[in-house]
Design a protein around this motif. Structure first.
Motif, PDB file in Angstrom:
ATOM      1  N   CYS A 248     -14.764  20.686  -6.713  1.00 23.63           N
ATOM      2  CA  CYS A 248     -15.205  19.781  -7.784  1.00 23.63           C
ATOM      3  C   CYS A 248     -16.024  20.584  -8.788  1.00 23.63           C
ATOM      4  CB  CYS A 248     -15.993  18.605  -7.222  1.00 23.63           C
ATOM      5  SG  CYS A 248     -17.375  19.034  -6.161  1.00 23.63           S
ATOM      6  N   HIS A 249     -16.042  20.112 -10.030  1.00 20.62           N
ATOM      7  CA  HIS A 249     -16.488  20.970 -11.125  1.00 20.62           C
ATOM      8  C   HIS A 249     -17.451  20.261 -12.066  1.00 20.62           C
ATOM      9  CE1 HIS A 249     -13.467  23.980  -9.988  1.00 20.62           C
ATOM     10  NE2 HIS A 249     -12.701  22.930  -9.700  1.00 20.62           N
ATOM     11  N   TYR A 250     -18.068  21.099 -12.911  1.00 17.10           N
ATOM     12  CA  TYR A 250     -19.110  20.640 -13.825  1.00 17.10           C
ATOM     13  C   TYR A 250     -18.569  19.705 -14.906  1.00 17.10           C
ATOM     14  CZ  TYR A 250     -22.991  20.899 -17.148  1.00 17.10           C
ATOM     15  OH  TYR A 250     -24.015  20.577 -17.997  1.00 17.10           O
ATOM     16  N   GLU A 270      -3.225  19.709  -7.697  1.00 14.48           N
ATOM     17  CA  GLU A 270      -3.602  18.566  -8.529  1.00 14.48           C
ATOM     18  C   GLU A 270      -4.933  18.873  -9.190  1.00 14.48           C
ATOM     19  OE1 GLU A 270      -4.188  13.735  -7.921  1.00 14.48           O
ATOM     20  OE2 GLU A 270      -4.766  15.117  -6.320  1.00 14.48           O
ATOM     21  N   ASN A 271      -5.040  18.556 -10.462  1.00 16.26           N
ATOM     22  CA  ASN A 271      -6.311  18.653 -11.184  1.00 16.26           C
ATOM     23  C   ASN A 271      -6.540  17.332 -11.901  1.00 16.26           C
ATOM     24  OD1 ASN A 271      -7.881  19.382 -13.901  1.00 16.26           O
ATOM     25  ND2 ASN A 271      -8.516  20.781 -12.276  1.00 16.26           N
ATOM     26  N   LEU A 272      -7.648  16.669 -11.577  1.00 17.01           N
ATOM     27  CA  LEU A 272      -7.826  15.303 -12.059  1.00 17.01           C
ATOM     28  C   LEU A 272      -9.241  15.114 -12.564  1.00 17.01           C
ATOM     29  CD1 LEU A 272      -6.351  12.528 -12.189  1.00 17.01           C
ATOM     30  CD2 LEU A 272      -7.411  12.000  -9.986  1.00 17.01           C
ATOM     31  N   VAL A 273      -9.375  14.441 -13.705  1.00 16.72           N
ATOM     32  CA  VAL A 273     -10.676  13.995 -14.219  1.00 16.72           C
ATOM     33  C   VAL A 273     -10.696  12.475 -14.049  1.00 16.72           C
ATOM     34  CG1 VAL A 273     -12.255  13.959 -16.180  1.00 16.72           C
ATOM     35  CG2 VAL A 273     -10.650  15.868 -15.902  1.00 16.72           C
ATOM     36  N   PRO A 274     -11.338  11.960 -13.007  1.00 14.83           N
ATOM     37  CA  PRO A 274     -11.191  10.534 -12.661  1.00 14.83           C
ATOM     38  C   PRO A 274     -11.593   9.579 -13.766  1.00 14.83           C
ATOM     39  CG  PRO A 274     -12.430  11.722 -10.960  1.00 14.83           C
ATOM     40  CD  PRO A 274     -12.218  12.658 -12.087  1.00 14.83           C
ATOM     41  N   TYR A 275     -12.624   9.945 -14.547  1.00 20.37           N
ATOM     42  CA  TYR A 275     -13.120   9.029 -15.583  1.00 20.37           C
ATOM     43  C   TYR A 275     -12.937   9.630 -16.977  1.00 20.37           C
ATOM     44  CZ  TYR A 275     -15.149   6.470 -11.672  1.00 20.37           C
ATOM     45  OH  TYR A 275     -15.323   5.762 -10.510  1.00 20.37           O
ATOM     46  N   GLY A 276     -11.922  10.528 -17.130  1.00 18.30           N
ATOM     47  CA  GLY A 276     -11.632  11.114 -18.443  1.00 18.30           C
ATOM     48  C   GLY A 276     -10.975  10.085 -19.350  1.00 18.30           C
ATOM     49  N   PHE A 278     -12.693  11.410 -21.903  1.00 16.87           N
ATOM     50  CA  PHE A 278     -13.896  11.810 -22.630  1.00 16.87           C
ATOM     51  C   PHE A 278     -14.758  12.721 -21.749  1.00 16.87           C
ATOM     52  CE2 PHE A 278     -12.634   7.579 -24.178  1.00 16.87           C
ATOM     53  CZ  PHE A 278     -12.324   7.931 -25.481  1.00 16.87           C
ATOM     54  N   PRO A 279     -15.700  13.483 -22.356  1.00 16.06           N
ATOM     55  CA  PRO A 279     -16.557  14.384 -21.561  1.00 16.06           C
ATOM     56  C   PRO A 279     -17.297  13.616 -20.466  1.00 16.06           C
ATOM     57  CG  PRO A 279     -16.801  14.842 -23.901  1.00 16.06           C
ATOM     58  CD  PRO A 279     -15.959  13.607 -23.801  1.00 16.06           C
ATOM     59  N   GLN A 301     -19.562  12.229  -5.915  1.00 12.64           N
ATOM     60  CA  GLN A 301     -20.804  11.896  -6.614  1.00 12.64           C
ATOM     61  C   GLN A 301     -20.727  12.360  -8.055  1.00 12.64           C
ATOM     62  OE1 GLN A 301     -24.323  13.588  -4.822  1.00 12.64           O
ATOM     63  NE2 GLN A 301     -25.568  13.280  -6.644  1.00 12.64           N
ATOM     64  N   GLY A 302     -21.067  11.463  -8.994  1.00 14.96           N
ATOM     65  CA  GLY A 302     -21.062  11.815 -10.414  1.00 14.96           C
ATOM     66  C   GLY A 302     -19.710  11.582 -11.042  1.00 14.96           C
ATOM     67  N   GLY A 303     -19.417  12.371 -12.106  1.00 15.25           N
ATOM     68  CA  GLY A 303     -18.128  12.295 -12.777  1.00 15.25           C
ATOM     69  C   GLY A 303     -18.017  11.204 -13.816  1.00 15.25           C
ATOM     70  N   MET A 304     -19.107  10.442 -14.100  1.00 15.67           N
ATOM     71  CA  MET A 304     -19.018   9.339 -15.060  1.00 15.67           C
ATOM     72  C   MET A 304     -19.006   9.856 -16.494  1.00 15.67           C
ATOM     73  SD  MET A 304     -18.962   6.720 -13.086  1.00 15.67           S
ATOM     74  CE  MET A 304     -19.396   5.272 -14.016  1.00 15.67           C
TER      75      MET A 304
END
Length: 960
Positions: A248-250, A270-276, A278-279, A301-304
């Motif tokens: 998981c990433h910044y 797989e590469n996913l931004v769950p709440y993309g 947007f930054p 945890q996080g990712g919002m």
């Protein structure tokens, strides 16, 4: 032999004192203040919490608790359990490592610190070379792998903490197998995560902060696979079978990587931004849990999204089409998942998520539909709203206890029925001898009922007084309701809510009668509510009455807050304690004292203006008495104005000192010796401070001026059936003590039961005692003919106490801040006194009668006074002869809030706040002792259970 004994020294009494009195701080109730780290052992099924003050606390099954304290008092950054052992390692912010062990002693387990160690680099190396950022206890239980800021990984031996220099994994060795174009990006600068392969203990996964991830072969000391991430790395997690791992990433993304058996360059699956798109905020920790139905649980945890939800503290759970972002009211410190740790199990099958937030512990049931919260049996968030007062009731009758639990269970219908999942260890402490309640009043107008019988302080029931009043917030508002299409799918969890709709709702005084079920609660805006216990929901009108304590005296004008507005018409109340009458004091000042006599159906209340008596059966005001002195102007300004006035007067005093000093220098014209000037200034400062009487220790007992502010402040109220007019007839009476050293006594005529509703209760002032030194009266007590304190209302009727002796003469004990004084009744002539301040240089802050039983025999017990002073000492003073028995240091004298929050129990125990969220429990008795006593046995080791022993706090060291 008698002439060789010291005066007052009685060897028999000294032996008896050893059998009666013993001071112990036994257990800390509540939620640890400022938590900083979390660890979990699936092998022991124990959870560990570290704090910023260097404390470490272990919790298992209810009643299983251990506490340790690092000598350094530094922040605990990480906690890691050693696999398959009763040991754990802590990392502090001073870069030191500490090894703790659970060892058995005298039939119970104890937490002890075994070793400490600080990693040192070669001479001349920068601190970053050995600054530890990641810790991995290997499943062999022989070594620790320590990742550092420099990118090097050191290996230390357990339990000796000896550095194995030949096994160090250097960043240069890692870069030999990484493509050259990637090496130029300083990719091995900081070790972010270390993870052992779940199936092969000879391989570890190393994650560097710049995004590079390598799989290192411990046997051959080389990289077998490298994974080139393009984003800053936050954390890693292995899947159960070891075929894949998640990074998981910044930037709020996570990536799934395959681990093949050959040496081909792996590409992300797989590469996913769950709440993309947007930054988004960083995903700081992630779990990927397999299940039998094939749909994994992805928990992170996080990712919002940063713009709209950057201030949220969230953990998201995704399972197939179900997705919920749990929104916590305080910052998330860390979390872990409880799942199957059996090595033979094919799937993870997660059962619960345990989240340590900054202000509370939240457990989510992942097995039940809707993922409800689990009601915790300990680690209660006492300060979910700030605690404003406390009240302890001992030996609760079983019937009342069951009714309170029944009312509380109806409030907990939204909680999961899941058994508490952290159930390691065995509680071997004896069952509590009785049922005890601790009631806490809160700033938001609630009263919480806690089971204080044993080691675990458990919430039984919550009472809210808000429904009686009109406030800005609607009590029917549901903050958890979400629209079907709302995204992200936030759901607020937890009970911590430090914000009050109206500070006037704050609870200041509580009084519960355990025999009748009547409860009186008083608040910040002069409101006094009388309640009774009802097992069913009900809707009724709350009767109102006003008590004008100023009695229309001219020249007084209240400058403080207004009274609370009440609701018109019937109000619906939940099962439990339901108010049936509200007495509103005018002016609406803080209620400073409260007393309830459930046999006579009377409630007495006092403020800074006076006191009153209310008949809650006839719902009629009996009388009010104004205690204001003509100079008591501050009493009319309210709490906010009072603070301003105090600040103003202090500021003016110091300005006068400064001006005087400057003018004296000018008069000297700068001539003279500088040391003489300093000496004169120092002498002036000393004289000025002595005049201001800042230190209570410096004060002698002397008569205070009647013009001192707040002389009318009512400090204590007391009901007694005693001899007030003459020695032949006793009658009900009400006693009141004020801040100016005045004691008022009123004779009461309470009609007999058959005419109770037909005839009014009458009151007439019979006595007024003015203490010569005018010190505040903090306690009043009447002793019967046997010199025994009078029993509580209805105590004799329930056969729980002997009837008071009405044949011998009664005595009145008045406790002021500075002395104890015994008077005879009814003449009120001085008989005996103990001058505390003159002898000890301290003042009484709290006093109560406590019963002390002998630990050697059940046939002997005695009543004594337990006294807390402003120096934090606890003194036990005998009755009725007022002899000091023993003194114990308990609370630091600088801890003013701790001293103010202290509450004694009827059997020689006590509680005080050591932080906004924690009560320290102590015992003065050899017989009544509530403390943890538990044992942790090492389960039989079947195989390596190491794969789940992760803490996830590795990056906290770097980020702090």
């Amino acid at each position: 032999m008698r002439r060789f004994l010291r005066p007052g020294h009685d060897p028999v009494r000294e032996r008896l004192k050893r059998d009666l009195f013993q001071f112990n701080k036994t257990v800390e109730h509540g939620f640890p203040h400022q938590p900083s780290a979390l660890g979990y052992s699936p092998f022991l099924r124990l959870m560990a919490i570290g704090t910023r003050s260097g404390a470490i606390k272990l919790y298992g099954a209810p009643g299983v608790e251990f506490m340790g304290l690092h000598e350094e008092n530094n922040t605990v950054m990480q906690i890691h359990f050693i696999p398959d052992q009763c040991q754990l390692v802590t990392l502090l912010d001073d870069n030191s490592l500490h090894l703790w062990s659970l060892k058995q002693h005298s039939g119970a387990s104890e937490l002890r610190e075994e070793h400490r160690f600080t990693l040192k680099g070669p001479p001349g190396s920068p601190p970053s070379a050995t600054q530890i950022t990641a810790v991995l206890p290997h499943s062999s239980r022989e070594v620790l792998y320590l990742g550092t800021e420099s990118g090097n990984i050191f290996v230390v031996e357990l339990p000796s903490f000896r550095v194995l220099e030949d096994r160090t994994i250097t960043s240069e060795a890692v870069l030999q197998r990484v493509p050259e174009d990637y090496c130029n990006r300083r990719s091995c600068e900081l070790v972010e995560a270390l993870r052992e392969h779940p199936k092969n203990p000879d391989q570890i996964l190393i994650g560097y902060s710049r995004g590079l991830i390598v799989l290192w072969d411990l046997q051959n000391n080389k990289v077998t696979h490298h994974f080139l991430g393009s984003q800053q790395l936050e954390n890693l997690y292995w899947q159960r079978d070891g075929s894949k791992f998640i990074s998981c990433h910044y930037d709020g993304s996570y990536t799934q990587w395959p681990v093949s058996s050959d040496n081909r360059q792996p590409e992300p699956l797989e590469n996913l931004v769950p709440y993309g798109p947007f930054p988004c905020k960083a995903i700081s920790k992630i779990y990927w849990q397999t299940t039998k139905n094939g749909l994994p649980y992805i928990i992170f945890q996080g990712g919002m999204p940063r713009a709209s939800y950057g201030d949220r503290h969230s953990i998201s759970v995704v399972h197939g089409s179900q997705q919920t972002a749990f929104d916590f009211t305080s910052r998330v410190i860390d979390f872990f998942i409880i799942f199957s740790s059996e090595p033979t199990a094919e799937f993870d099958d997660p059962s619960a998520m345990v989240v340590l937030a900054e202000e509370e512990l939240v457990v989510i049931d992942l097995k039940t539909a809707g993922w409800p919260a689990v009601h915790p049996p300990y680690l209660a968030s006492l300060h979910c709203s700030a605690i404003t007062c406390s009240h302890h009731v001992s030996n609760i009758p079983l019937k009342l206890w069951e009714r309170i639990i029944s009312a509380g269970s109806k409030q907990n219908i939204h909680y999961s029925n899941m058994p508490w999942p952290i159930d390691g260890g065995t509680n071997i402490a004896p069952d509590p001898p009785q049922r005890d309640l601790l009631l806490t009043g809160h700033e938001d107008g609630t009263v919480r009922f806690w089971d204080a019988s044993g080691v675990c302080l458990h919430l039984l029931y919550k009472l809210s007084t808000v429904r009686v009043f009109l406030t800005d917030a609607d009590p029917n508002d549901n903050m958890n309701t979400l629209g079907e299409d709302e995204w992200p799918p936030l759901r607020k969890v937890g009970t911590f809510d430090p914000y009050s709709d109206d500070p006037r709702l704050g609870i200041q005084k509580i009084y519960l009668c355990k025999y009748s079920g009547y409860l009186a609660v008083a608040g910040t805006a002069g409101q006094v509510l009388v309640m009774e216990l009802n097992d069913e929901d009900a809707e009724h009108v709350v009767d109102h009455a006003e008590a004008d304590l100023l009695q229309d005296q001219e020249g007084y004008r209240w400058k403080g807050h207004e009274k609370l507005k009440t609701r018109d018409g019937p109000v619906r109340f939940e099962a439990g304690f339901q108010p049936f009458v509200l007495v509103q004091c005018q002016p609406p000042a803080v209620v400073t004292s409260l007393a309830l006599h459930s046999e006579w159906k009377l409630v007495a209340f006092g403020t800074s203006h006076g006191f009153g008596l209310f008949d809650h059966q006839q719902k009629r005001l009996v009388f009010v008495k104004c205690t204001l002195h003509p100079s008591d102007q501050l009493a009319l300004e309210g709490p906010l104005s009072r603070v301003k006035s105090l600040k103003k007067s202090l500021r003016q005093s110091f300005r006068r000192i400064r001006r005087s000093r400057v003018s004296s220098r000018k008069r000297r014209g700068g001539s003279g010796n500088a040391s003489e000037v300093q000496e004169a200034n120092a002498k002036f400062d000393q004289d000025a401070l002595q005049e201001m009487e800042l230190a209570p220790v410096q004060r002698k007992i002397e008569a205070r001026s009647a013009e001192d502010s707040f002389t009318g402040f009512v400090r204590t109220l007391y009901f007694a059936d005693t001899f007030l007019r003459d020695s032949s007839r006793h009658c009900p009476s009400l006693w009141a003590g004020t801040n100016g050293g005045t004691v008022y006594a009123f004779c009461l005529r309470v009609p007999p039961a058959e005419r109770r509703m037909d005839e009014p209760v009458r009151a007439e002032q019979a006595k007024e005692i003015q203490l010569m030194h005018r010190a505040p009266v903090v306690g009043i007590l009447v002793l019967d003919g046997r010199s025994t304190p009078l029993p509580e209302p209805l105590e004799v009727a329930h056969d729980l106490s002997k009837s008071p002796d009405m044949q011998g003469s009664h005595q009145l004990l008045v406790v002021s801040e500075e002395q104890f004084k015994v008077f005879t009744l009814p003449k009120v002539s001085s008989k005996l006194k103990l001058k505390l301040t003159a002898l000890e240089g301290c003042r009484v802050r709290k006093v109560t009668v406590a019963n002390f039983g002998s630990c050697k025999t059940d046939d002997y017990s005695e009543n004594d006074l337990a006294v807390l002073t402003n120096l934090g000492d606890i003194q036990i003073i005998s009755l009725p002869f007022l002899k000091l028995q023993i003194r114990y240091p308990c609370i630091r004298k600088e801890d003013v809030s701790g001293i103010a929050s202290c509450v004694f129990t009827k059997y020689g125990q006590g509680f005080y706040l050591i932080s906004p969220s924690e009560f320290e429990r102590f015992s003065l008795s050899t017989k009544w002792l509530v403390e943890p006593r538990c044992i942790v046995d090492i389960p039989e080791v079947t195989s390596n259970n190491h794969m789940h022993n992760k803490s996830g706090m590795e990056n906290a060291a770097r980020k702090s």
